[in-house]
Design an enzyme around this catalytic site. Sequence first.
Site, mmCIF file in Angstrom:
data_model
loop_
_atom_site.group_PDB
_atom_site.id
_atom_site.type_symbol
_atom_site.label_atom_id
_atom_site.label_comp_id
_atom_site.label_asym_id
_atom_site.label_seq_id
_atom_site.Cartn_x
_atom_site.Cartn_y
_atom_site.Cartn_z
ATOM 1 N N CYS A 198 0.867 -1.174 0.000
ATOM 2 C CA CYS A 198 0.000 0.000 0.000
ATOM 3 C C CYS A 198 0.898 1.215 0.000
ATOM 4 C CB CYS A 198 -0.954 0.039 1.187
ATOM 5 S SG CYS A 198 -2.103 1.431 1.030
ATOM 6 N N CYS B 188 -0.320 3.745 -7.586
ATOM 7 C CA CYS B 188 -1.189 3.095 -6.604
ATOM 8 C C CYS B 188 -1.347 1.653 -7.019
ATOM 9 C CB CYS B 188 -2.555 3.788 -6.594
ATOM 10 S SG CYS B 188 -3.780 2.919 -5.579
#
Lengths: 253, 226, 81
Positions: A78, A196
């Site tokens: 993440c 991302c």
Amino acid sequence: MSKTPVRVGLIVPSSNVTVETEMPRILARAPGTEFTFHSSRMRMKAVSPEQIRAMNAQRERCVMELGDAGVDVMLYACLVAIMSTGLGAHRDAEMGVAEQLSLGGSEAKVLSSAGALISGLQALGARRIALVTPYMRPLAQQVVDYIEAEGFEVADWRALEVADNAEVGRIPGERVMAAARSLDLAGVDVLVISACVQMPSLDLVQTAEDEFGIPVISAATAGAYSILRTIGASVDIPGAGSLLLADASVVAS
Amino acid sequence: MTDELEIVPKADHRVMGVDHAAFPTFDPAGTVRFYRDVLRFPVVHSICAAGWGPDKHPDFIHFFFDIGNDDRIAFFYYFGLKPYGDQTAPGDSWARLDHDTPQFFTNSRHLAIHVVDEEDLLEYRKRLDDSEWPVEMQVMHETIESIYTHDPNGYMIEITRALRPVTPQEDLDAAITIDALIDIAEGEDPSMDKLLERKAQLIVERAEAWERAQQHELAPEPVLVP
Amino acid sequence: MTRLYVLEVPENEGFVEVAAADPVITVDKVGPYFRLSADDDIVIDRRATGARHAVWYSAVAGLENSVITQQDKNALRVQRR
Ligand SMILES: [Fe+2]
């Protein structure tokens, strides 16, 4: 292919579906090495500072679970969770996970998608970059600041402003490409098509590289690159941008 | 402005003190009460882990307290692990010694934490005296004053302050003592008598170099090298 | 000749003063040490020095052809070896 497979541990936000889709797809194309994937999830639905803090608190449990599985390499997948906690935070996070593992006698290597993105940019010799993120503007700004603090100039960037993480996983490729096309790429060395691991982008990397004529990476391709480097495998995966062709001996004509 | 081309070589002695000293505990609650609540040493780090290597040790928590100066004391708590050895024997959570082990020997291994002055020493004395672990001993040595107690794990903890700074002649004396000690320690029947005899020889040998260094107001360092 | 050395530090001042006041003991300096010499035994009374326990038992830094024959809470006695 007779070797024992390399076991890859993925620590992912609970709402993430893309890492576990894209990472196996990329690494299945790596010649000579078989990979298996094992994930552990940290509860997180909305990409907000509060939920990111709550998620980071679950990291130790995830490391314990993947440590039990005896993985060879672990990716803390993440990017924004790390980049929003302070400049250079991937070093502390990776160190913390490595400390936890080595104390218990695990020899698993530790990576983070935040650190992998930086390593990927460094491997390409990038200086001036542009990027597309799915985040809300304040978080996106933190990602930009983080990357700049690592020594890169972020010439232009777009934030798609999607807060719901499940929705980030459904952003159509055409919307990402449209954002990329709107960037001013003058003098840019490398385009980060998705900063991302949840925003689907694997299929866009090669397309974007062909269209814009500069190396294109995503959090996923950078993660795959770092995994291959870390386990000492050669980096030679066609069709996912030039970063993953780093060790390709002959360029097909 | 300093000359930027001048290359200053790094010192030979580069370490920066204690990163952490680690000990096992079977009483994490008592340990936290003693260090965090009584001494008020902040908890600065903790790690939850399992035994993944060939050792296969149980799940454990590794936790750290700040002992000042960014130095830390750390503990391991292993879930389900029982203490080793005869718990009625002298010793601590790390090891139990023979029943007839004298106290001076049991207490010889200990951690001493530094404070700057008497006020601070007395502050820690007060914190301990108000707790389940009162000060067992307060001692004025030659140049230091110390308080002692044992933590819930049986580890002896000393808190100490310097009564005055260490002088260059004490550094010289320490160097001479250690050189004399290694000269006699490997010989037959080492004794204090033999040490003091050997020290007298070294004192005379090194006196001239010391005096020369003092005259030139040099650091006494060259004198220390035999 | 009986001979011993005492390091020059504030804690040892009393010790050296007592020795210097004793007519049978000669006190001179060797490096940062006081050298106490006498033809016969050197005897120092602990109470006269005012030395505390730890200081008293660590005052002697060196012995030259000499030996400690008494070192207790009352006195230190050093004799020719
Ligand atoms: Fe001590």
